[in-house]
Design an enzyme around this catalytic site. Sequence first.
Site, PDB file in Angstrom:
ATOM      1  N   LYS A 287       8.340  86.342   3.611  1.00 24.30           N
ATOM      2  CA  LYS A 287       8.322  87.269   2.486  1.00 24.30           C
ATOM      3  C   LYS A 287       9.497  86.944   1.566  1.00 24.30           C
ATOM      4  O   LYS A 287      10.604  86.660   2.034  1.00 24.30           O
ATOM      5  CB  LYS A 287       8.432  88.702   3.012  1.00 24.30           C
TER       6      LYS A 287
ATOM      7  N   SER B   6       5.687  96.779   0.626  1.00 21.95           N
ATOM      8  CA  SER B   6       6.062  95.668  -0.221  1.00 21.95           C
ATOM      9  C   SER B   6       5.729  94.305   0.379  1.00 21.95           C
ATOM     10  O   SER B   6       5.922  93.273  -0.276  1.00 21.95           O
ATOM     11  CB  SER B   6       7.560  95.728  -0.528  1.00 21.95           C
TER      12      SER B   6
ATOM     13  N   SER C 198       6.732  99.528   4.382  1.00 27.65           N
ATOM     14  CA  SER C 198       6.372  98.288   3.702  1.00 27.65           C
ATOM     15  C   SER C 198       5.782  97.202   4.588  1.00 27.65           C
ATOM     16  O   SER C 198       5.308  96.183   4.083  1.00 27.65           O
ATOM     17  CB  SER C 198       7.590  97.721   2.960  1.00 27.65           C
TER      18      SER C 198
END
Length: 491
Positions: free
Chosen positions: A85, A161, A185
């Site tokens: 990520k 996220s 997230s």
Amino acid sequence: MDSSSAFELARTDGVGQAALAAAGELTAVELLDAAIIRVEATRGLNAVITDLFERGRAQAAALDESGVLRSERTGPLAGVPFLLKDLGAALAGARESMGSRALRDHVATDTAWTVNRYLDAGLVVFGKTNTPEWGNHCTTEPKLSGPTVNPWSPTRTPGGSSGGSAAAVAAGVVPAASGGDGTGSIRVPASCCGVVGLKPRRGRASFAPDGGHGLEGLVNNHALTRTVRDCAALLDVIAGSAPGDPYSAAVPPVSFLEAAAQTPSAQRILIATSSPFPTDRIDPEVVSAVEAAGRLLESLGHHLTPGAPTVDPDVVADAIAVLHTVSNAELHELARQHLGREPREDEFEPSSWVMIREGFTTTGLAYAKAIADIHAQTRRFAAGMAGHDVLLVPTLLTGPPPYGLLNQPRGTTRAFFDVEFATTGWTALANVTGWAAISLPLGQTSDGLPIGVQLMAPDESVLLSLAGQLEQAAPWAARTPPRWVAATAGT
């Protein structure tokens, strides 16, 4: 490796791919080449935003040449292609924009402790996944890189996220990708994309070399996977602490991979289908999915009781809003140092700008009160769980939400989180309390979209044992989205 073989390999999880390498059936380079074919076939998803193919090939070739993949020293994931990520997983020398236009050219100078653990375990890092600015949103549609497409539906967010990671895993690009979780997230995109997402307990992994914690302990890093055993094996990789960490989690009696394979003892489970925050968005199909999971757990020998611990929703929402305003002001300073000038408002997401401006005026007293309130609500939550081992709740209160809902400015940071919590419900409470929480793809809407069901407990081992048991009883791995990697080739 040809495309058909690469697409077929997508159905093999990380532990399975590592076993193929250990047996000499495939090399690390071949595993990586297959993953790159899958990345190229799914460019339309906009999940992978930074290619690190050459560094991945160099790492894979070194693993093959060393012979380590076929030695007894090899871990269960060595040689497996892996995506990071683009937030909370810094890799020295690689772009690290964190979803922000102000940081579009930012390059990491240090490698995160967790990423070093991934590399030491033989995971082959070859790209970075899309994320909203600074992880502020439970959706992934940043202006910098554009929205990530949910492989289940182009009209529904993949969550955030960690939405780029979730979409890549759901589509079969990779068996696992890293994520981070501050108010949900990891678990929100896991629910939206029909994959497994575990937020570890507080202190399970280090924030070295820079931080001691994230958002005063709200943030934890881990991964998105399709199988429970991959989730457990990755947690074994990152579990631990670095010298100087402010706190750490106790070492479990057995590895997390072993725990995932064990049948759990009968657990006392509290089940709730309501929300701890005000909302009018609880979907009856979500309620049905949680109730079905409860019946399944009862059939497996666990004891379920209706009910839920309580918190003061206003106090929790206020505290989380304050912590985010200060965090955004701090990240604004990072952008200022990177740019060498004062950043412009149009270099940030509108909702981030609201948080930044509030952060400039948040007092030390307000910040200290927010931390104290978080701790007080944690104690209240724990008292409400007395006599129970596990909490069973929805992950989201709806199916995957539409785009444009969870990233909009609402005038104030508190109003922003009121909208988020009306959709996410319980996820933030695992961050507030520091409890472990896992989202499992146990349900589906009437139109075939995934519904996540969430389990919370003080530690991860019992959650992984329960998850492994549920995975055997109600397998989900064979369910693939319409934009599964083979189906998206050439689109």
